[in-house]
Design an enzyme around this catalytic site. Sequence first.
Site, PDB file in Angstrom:
ATOM      1  N   ASN A 157       0.812  -1.232   0.000  1.00 60.77           N
ATOM      2  CA  ASN A 157       0.000   0.000   0.000  1.00 60.77           C
ATOM      3  C   ASN A 157       0.844   1.279   0.000  1.00 60.77           C
ATOM      4  O   ASN A 157       0.416   2.293  -0.530  1.00 60.77           O
ATOM      5  CB  ASN A 157      -1.044  -0.017   1.123  1.00 60.77           C
ATOM      6  CG  ASN A 157      -0.439  -0.101   2.492  1.00 60.77           C
ATOM      7  OD1 ASN A 157       0.727  -0.458   2.654  1.00 60.77           O
ATOM      8  ND2 ASN A 157      -1.221   0.218   3.498  1.00 60.77           N
ATOM      9  N   ALA A 182       6.709  -6.330  -1.186  1.00 57.44           N
ATOM     10  CA  ALA A 182       5.445  -6.998  -1.521  1.00 57.44           C
ATOM     11  C   ALA A 182       5.482  -7.456  -2.979  1.00 57.44           C
ATOM     12  O   ALA A 182       6.030  -6.771  -3.846  1.00 57.44           O
ATOM     13  CB  ALA A 182       4.284  -6.037  -1.309  1.00 57.44           C
ATOM     14  N   GLU A 258       4.460  -3.410  12.445  1.00 57.22           N
ATOM     15  CA  GLU A 258       3.388  -2.424  12.197  1.00 57.22           C
ATOM     16  C   GLU A 258       2.259  -3.208  11.569  1.00 57.22           C
ATOM     17  O   GLU A 258       2.324  -3.573  10.397  1.00 57.22           O
ATOM     18  CB  GLU A 258       3.851  -1.346  11.217  1.00 57.22           C
ATOM     19  CG  GLU A 258       5.031  -0.531  11.676  1.00 57.22           C
ATOM     20  CD  GLU A 258       4.688   0.461  12.768  1.00 57.22           C
ATOM     21  OE1 GLU A 258       3.498   0.573  13.141  1.00 57.22           O
ATOM     22  OE2 GLU A 258       5.619   1.114  13.254  1.00 57.22           O
ATOM     23  N   CYS A 292      -3.291   1.443   6.758  1.00 59.94           N
ATOM     24  CA  CYS A 292      -3.557   0.895   8.089  1.00 59.94           C
ATOM     25  C   CYS A 292      -3.991   1.978   9.066  1.00 59.94           C
ATOM     26  O   CYS A 292      -4.457   1.671  10.154  1.00 59.94           O
ATOM     27  CB  CYS A 292      -2.349   0.139   8.608  1.00 59.94           C
ATOM     28  SG  CYS A 292      -0.846   1.073   8.483  1.00 59.94           S
ATOM     29  N   GLU A 464       8.280   3.620  14.439  1.00 58.44           N
ATOM     30  CA  GLU A 464       9.085   4.007  13.290  1.00 58.44           C
ATOM     31  C   GLU A 464       9.030   5.524  13.131  1.00 58.44           C
ATOM     32  O   GLU A 464       8.028   6.149  13.459  1.00 58.44           O
ATOM     33  CB  GLU A 464       8.563   3.322  12.024  1.00 58.44           C
ATOM     34  CG  GLU A 464       8.717   1.819  12.112  1.00 58.44           C
ATOM     35  CD  GLU A 464       8.407   1.096  10.804  1.00 58.44           C
ATOM     36  OE1 GLU A 464       7.411   1.415  10.155  1.00 58.44           O
ATOM     37  OE2 GLU A 464       9.202   0.201  10.448  1.00 58.44           O
TER      38      GLU A 464
HETATM   39  P1  ADP Z   1      -1.527  -7.413   2.836  1.00 62.94           P
HETATM   40  O1  ADP Z   1      -2.854  -7.931   3.281  1.00 62.94           O
HETATM   41  O2  ADP Z   1      -1.314  -5.973   2.994  1.00 62.94           O
HETATM   42  O3  ADP Z   1      -1.054  -7.962   1.532  1.00 62.94           O
HETATM   43  P2  ADP Z   1       0.200  -9.224   4.178  1.00 62.94           P
HETATM   44  O4  ADP Z   1       0.465  -9.229   5.625  1.00 62.94           O
HETATM   45  O5  ADP Z   1      -0.463 -10.401   3.562  1.00 62.94           O
HETATM   46  O6  ADP Z   1      -0.577  -7.898   3.954  1.00 62.94           O
HETATM   47  O7  ADP Z   1       1.535  -8.980   3.348  1.00 62.94           O
HETATM   48  C1  ADP Z   1       2.518  -8.058   3.695  1.00 62.94           C
HETATM   49  C2  ADP Z   1       3.863  -8.604   3.299  1.00 62.94           C
HETATM   50  O8  ADP Z   1       4.079  -9.847   3.949  1.00 62.94           O
HETATM   51  C3  ADP Z   1       4.060  -8.887   1.818  1.00 62.94           C
HETATM   52  O9  ADP Z   1       5.400  -8.548   1.478  1.00 62.94           O
HETATM   53  C4  ADP Z   1       3.843 -10.388   1.719  1.00 62.94           C
HETATM   54  O10 ADP Z   1       4.527 -10.972   0.641  1.00 62.94           O
HETATM   55  C5  ADP Z   1       4.451 -10.831   3.015  1.00 62.94           C
HETATM   56  N1  ADP Z   1       3.960 -12.129   3.507  1.00 62.94           N
HETATM   57  C6  ADP Z   1       2.698 -12.615   3.496  1.00 62.94           C
HETATM   58  N2  ADP Z   1       2.655 -13.838   4.084  1.00 62.94           N
HETATM   59  C7  ADP Z   1       3.914 -14.115   4.494  1.00 62.94           C
HETATM   60  C8  ADP Z   1       4.532 -15.202   5.196  1.00 62.94           C
HETATM   61  N3  ADP Z   1       3.834 -16.264   5.604  1.00 62.94           N
HETATM   62  N4  ADP Z   1       5.862 -15.133   5.441  1.00 62.94           N
HETATM   63  C9  ADP Z   1       6.573 -14.063   5.059  1.00 62.94           C
HETATM   64  N5  ADP Z   1       6.059 -13.009   4.414  1.00 62.94           N
HETATM   65  C10 ADP Z   1       4.747 -13.028   4.127  1.00 62.94           C
END
Ligand code: ADP
Length: 484
Positions: A157, A182, A258, A292, A464
């Site tokens: 985001n 991401a 966060e 958020c 942060e």
């Molecule tokens: P959003 O709903 O904003 O996509 P997430 O928490 O799913 O939020 O994702 C935020 C970040 O965490 C992204 O970079 C995603 O690739 C990473 N991510 C999601 N699941 C995992 C996991 N099990 N282990 C490590 N990183 C993850």
Amino acid sequence: PLAALKDPSLLKTDALVNGEWVAGSSRFDVTDPATGAKLADVPRLGAAETEAAIAAANAAWPAWRAKTAKERAAILMKWHALMIENADDLARIMTAEQGKPLTEARGEVVYGASFIEWFAEEAKRVYGETIPTTDPNKRFVILKQAIGVCAAITPWNFPIAMITRKVAPALAAGCPVVIKPAEQTPLSALACAELALRAGLPAGVLNIVTGDADSSIEIGGVLCASDTVRHLSFTGSTEVGRILMKQCAPTIKKMSLELGGNAPFIVFDDADIDSAVEGAMISKYRNAGQTCVCANRLYVQDKVYDQFVEKLAAKVAAIRVGNGFEAGVSQGPLIDEGAFAKVESHVADALAKGARLVTGGQRIGERFYTPTVLADVTAEMLCATEETFGPVAPIFRFSTEAEVVAAANATEFGLASYFYSRDIGRIFRVGEALEYGMVGINTGLISVAEVPFGGVKQSGLGREGSHHGIDDYVEVKYLCISDI
Ligand code: ADP
């Protein structure tokens, strides 16, 4: 949209490990959420490349921490200047892969860069202390030293700002970093990394490991399990935050988190209503409601309820929705199908339980959602307890201060909160009573690099930005010197 870059060499599509651009053996697509079109493909890395990035960071650490703070600050300042010089291109890349309107993207570039400038300045102020002795033969000296290799996992985001507010304090403190951006928005991260290299950041000090949704889990697993990685900073959902915390337990890794929010936005009847409407517009509809700190629950006091709903709905109905590259558009697409599922289920649930649709409530084509206002919302509806993360403003009615403070605090989250009042006593009372890390009073916009951003309860750990933002990247060491 990326053909128009002034400097096409900012469009990096390989990962960065040890100062080298790495193509990887398999790739995944990055798409434009406004059109669904492919923008580029980037490496789908896994465990082996993540291990290599950690090793490169560790190897780069001694020389990086041995530089004086002033030397590190000089490189960060150069990086900051390059980010500002290239702000238009960075904004184009961001709008293309994330969807937010171009002016908002440009705003994020400047905001994101401000963390680099701020922590370049703070690098020089990582003061230790001396403590008055309890023994004439001893002296107590406290040092603050770089914690070591840091890992960062960041969301889509804010594709730049969520990276710079972790990376800048780490680099300033003398730590190397491995970032897993991401999967939706790796191009912004890679463009920033290219500028960091141009600014003179040594090889291995900043590494970017890209992965798709599946391989991100593998990469995250390696970052969490590593003994070499001393700190993990994550911005994203509370759900994933819990998983990462569990995975970091075996190595007792220091963490900054966060996580999700469920921000209340309270309008008391003594508020300046026009100002409250303005604040709600910014706090709710920025980034199509996908932040958020977005207002998630609007509580408006009896006497001004109808007036507020009417004024807000008029402004919301005038929001232009469309491709973020089009002039005049102030709301772009939602990021993906998951975002629609959440928004549509919250609206359907509220309507089924008696809420009134004042404006919006519709999907436009495949990728856009009309900015929505729901009135007569109650605590039984899903949007009262879950983060909607979309352009929907559910408006609750309340009568007393005590009642609304209790409702606002009835959540496991505690990130941002907002309220509008002109009564100085109430401002202190409510400001102190809200169980949130941040409280915006008579404003819907609270984030700048100079202040501590973060949450209480299940919204996270650590802060942060501000001078506190560097604390997580240093260890406190106590020297006890005897035989004076
Ligand atoms: P959003 O709903 O904003 O996509 P997430 O928490 O799913 O939020 O994702 C935020 C970040 O965490 C992204 O970079 C995603 O690739 C990473 N991510 C999601 N699941 C995992 C996991 N099990 N282990 C490590 N990183 C993850």
